[in-house]
Write an enzyme that holds these catalytic residues in place. Structure first.
Site, PDB file in Angstrom:
ATOM      1  N   LEU A 297     -20.818  31.098 -54.103  1.00 15.34           N
ATOM      2  CA  LEU A 297     -20.135  30.362 -53.024  1.00 15.34           C
ATOM      3  C   LEU A 297     -21.089  29.702 -52.023  1.00 15.34           C
ATOM      4  CD1 LEU A 297     -17.222  32.916 -52.529  1.00 15.34           C
ATOM      5  CD2 LEU A 297     -17.024  30.658 -53.562  1.00 15.34           C
TER       6      LEU A 297
ATOM      7  N   CYS B 209     -12.096  36.557 -53.545  1.00 14.71           N
ATOM      8  CA  CYS B 209     -13.240  37.031 -52.768  1.00 14.71           C
ATOM      9  C   CYS B 209     -12.978  38.454 -52.317  1.00 14.71           C
ATOM     10  CB  CYS B 209     -13.426  36.207 -51.501  1.00 14.71           C
ATOM     11  SG  CYS B 209     -13.513  34.482 -51.798  1.00 14.71           S
TER      12      CYS B 209
ATOM     13  N   ASN C 268     -11.167  23.320 -50.221  1.00 20.20           N
ATOM     14  CA  ASN C 268     -11.110  24.686 -50.753  1.00 20.20           C
ATOM     15  C   ASN C 268     -11.847  25.578 -49.764  1.00 20.20           C
ATOM     16  OD1 ASN C 268     -12.415  27.015 -52.315  1.00 20.20           O
ATOM     17  ND2 ASN C 268     -10.977  26.238 -53.830  1.00 20.20           N
TER      18      ASN C 268
ATOM     19  N   LYS D 163     -16.163  21.623 -52.821  1.00 19.62           N
ATOM     20  CA  LYS D 163     -16.828  22.913 -52.981  1.00 19.62           C
ATOM     21  C   LYS D 163     -16.356  23.887 -51.887  1.00 19.62           C
ATOM     22  CE  LYS D 163     -20.142  25.842 -54.156  1.00 19.62           C
ATOM     23  NZ  LYS D 163     -19.839  26.722 -55.291  1.00 19.62           N
TER      24      LYS D 163
ATOM     25  N   ILE E  76      -6.303  28.583 -63.398  1.00 13.92           N
ATOM     26  CA  ILE E  76      -6.955  29.844 -63.035  1.00 13.92           C
ATOM     27  C   ILE E  76      -8.348  29.585 -62.455  1.00 13.92           C
ATOM     28  CG2 ILE E  76      -5.743  31.222 -64.732  1.00 13.92           C
ATOM     29  CD1 ILE E  76      -8.180  31.096 -66.568  1.00 13.92           C
TER      30      ILE E  76
END
Lengths: 306, 280
Positions: free
Chosen positions: A76, A133, A102, A48, A194
């Site tokens: 997020l 972001c 990530n 995550k 993607i």
């Protein structure tokens, strides 16, 4: 018959025992799925998305089901890079699976700060950079929607790490190949794509958006054709290894991405429906190779006949 | 795991009950749930969270070839539950579970107040059956079930609760049966007539506890009353979920620590005091 089929692939120096990874945001920090999945089967867990400090995430409702897909606006939410290293990584290290961190930031500095923390940490095999972001310091434009911003943030991060650096692209752009080239020029080792497609859903009774955040990211099988097209385009435009992501539910889906040019794939939303889906996909790919006389999965990469 | 449909029938109106059997051991607790994939298609894509309505031990025992069973109670409200209502005996379904945190039965409890608003009745049967098997100081625990529904045709499982020995009180919003109002009104009425209390954490003694499941507004009102009177109160929340395992972070609520908690993993049963009710 009897030939050993090699499923192993190498992405930017990360040796993977098979081409099937689990995508960021769909597998927590790995431990969430331990009761249901043998983590040793999965070639890599992309954890995550992590930021320099913990993030609370968006208010609920955060998810809504759509036709053959789902929208999410998790925002997020994460425990922050330090807690990940101290509390989650020691557990993951017990498994024979690669750990890919990530990460994201609100500014170029924040991206670099995260990378500085992880670069010397044992047990992290690679980095995946989320560039979908907004850049808080420069007009909130998303890094990944602008080639100049993409180049600058990836170059800056590159200076702080020797770890394999994967850049994850947003599909919410006019021409994804321009962004891919910018990431490649800035020193990325691989491209994954993607991320989710920007989307929306409205409740016709209340006339309110179904997500508290109004808009969210679409994932699931409904986005697969779009993702496949973009993987094919990027594979033709850059020389880097590609990781295909977007609506992969079955081994057939995974093979389509590899034939289009992906050296590996990430399974995302499908984990929510069947935590063991990766194992099934790996076995499916193996059987396909066996039935088609393919002794090395790498031979299929980019083999699309146009 | 794969489970097999033994029976799937309409209870009344749009309400259905499904009985399923499984191989091996499930170890489910009242208040826990499963994620159920209603068919093999991509539409609907996600599994549906369904609480255990009844948890039935193998009879004969597992060793003698018996199979464990459980029941779910559901209302047809959309595509997923519509497909569920069409499932037939012998159909196989993929489920994940048991998931989440169930109800805790305090060892000092001699009186249980079980409050079910609408479909919130679903997990309360398993809980009531479990409580009825417990004893405190060698006597049965007194169980009162408060059911709140819109109209009398929405009342489910009344006889089943009574058969276990629970006293059932009903409220309907339209006044078609029982008290006109909601199950919060039933609780308020009880509180004025016979005071309910939980024993202090130190000092021992017996006492009552509240278990509630239903719409958020109802749970908030009940939690307010319970916390005001210092009565132990556990609530079960119903939220839209994608994974059921704490991975997707889709089903969060605000808790007292100001953090978001996953209803699927840290719940669905919470102590009323854990939840930040103002932010819900």
């Amino acid at each position: 018959m009897g030939d050993v089929i090699s499923l192993s692939v190498n992405i930017a120096g990360i040796n993977l025992k098979n081409p099937v990874m689990v995508a960021s945001g769909t597998f927590g920090y790995g431990e969430e799925y331990v009761p249901y999945v043998d983590l040793n089967i999965i070639s890599a867990i992309v954890v995550k998305g992590l930021s320099i400090t913990p993030r609370e995430g968006n208010p609920p409702p955060r998810i809504v089901e759509t036709s053959a897909g789902m929208l999410n606006s998790i925002g997020l939410q994460n425990i922050g890079i330090d807690s990940f290293i101290n509390e989650k990584l020691p557990f993951l290290k017990k498994y024979n699976t690669k750990v890919i961190a990530n990460f994201f930031g609100d500014s170029i500095d924040e991206y670099c700060e995260v990378v500085k923390r992880v670069d010397s940490v044992d047990g992290i095999h690679g980095l995946e950079m989320n560039i979908s972001c907004p850049n808080k310091q420069e007009g909130w434009l998303e890094f990944g929607t602008n080639p100049d911003l993409t180049f600058r943030v990836v170059s800056a991060v590159r200076k702080h790490t020797k770890l394999p650096l994967i850049v994850k692209l947003s599909p919410n752009v006019t021409d994804v190949t321009i962004i891919a080239k910018a990431a490649a020029d800035a020193g990325a080792d691989a491209i994954s794509l993607i991320n989710t497609l920007s989307g929306m859903a409205i409740d016709i009774k209340t006339r309110k958006p179904k997500l508290a955040n109004i808009v969210g990211g679409l994932s699931g099988p409904s986005i697969k054709p779009v993702a496949l097209r973009m993987v094919w385009q990027v594979a033709k435009s850059v020389k880097l290894p590609i990781i295909g992501i977007g609506g992969i539910m079955t081994y057939e889906d995974a093979l389509e991405f590899m034939i289009a040019g992906a050296s590996a794939v990430q399974v995302g939303t499908a984990n929510f429906i069947d935590p063991n889906v990766s194992e099934k996909i790996i076995h499916g790919i193996e059987s396909y190779c066996e039935q088609n006389g393919i002794n090395d999965i790498n031979k299929i990469v980019g083999s699309v006949i146009i | 795991m794969q489970v097999v449909v033994l029976e799937n029938k309409r209870v009344i109106g749009s309400y259905f009950k499904m009985r399923l059997s499984y191989d091996g051991v499930l170890n489910a607790l009242p208040g826990q749930f499963i994620m159920m994939k209603v068919n093999n298609s991509y539409d609907p894509l996600l599994s549906r969270p369904m609480s255990f309505h009844r948890i039935i031990s193998p009879n004969p025992s597992l060793e003698k070839g018996g199979r464990g069973k459980f029941e779910i109670l559901y209302q047809v409200v959309g595509k997923g539950t519509g497909i569920m209502s069409g499932l037939k005996e012998g159909d196989k379904i993929d489920i994940l579970g048991p998931l989440g945190r169930g109800f805790l039965i305090p060892d000092w409890m001699d009186r249980a107040i079980i409050i079910a608003g609408g479909m919130g009745v679903a997990p309360m049967m398993a809980l009531t059956e479990e409580i009825s098997r417990h004893e405190v100081k060698k006597s049965k625990i007194s169980i009162s079930v408060f059911m709140g529904v819109k109209t009398k045709d929405d009342i489910l499982c009344r006889e089943d609760f009574e058969r276990i020995g629970a006293e059932v009180y009903v409220s309907t919003e339209d006044g078609s049966l029982g008290k006109k109002g909601t199950c919060v009104d039933l609780l308020k009425e009880l509180m004025t007539n016979t005071p309910l209390f939980s024993p202090p954490s130190e000092g021992g003694g017996c006492g009552g506890a509240i278990f509630a499941c239903g719409p958020q507004g109802m749970l908030k009102a009940i939690a307010g009353i319970a916390m005001d009177k210092k009565i132990l109160c556990q609530v079960s929340l119903d939220k839209r979920m994608a994974c059921g395992t704490g991975a997707c972070l889709g089903c969060v609520i605000k808790v007292k620590s100001q953090k978001y908690a996953c209803v699927c993993k840290e719940g669905p049963v919470f102590d009323a005091g854990e939840i930040n009710w103002e932010m819900l």
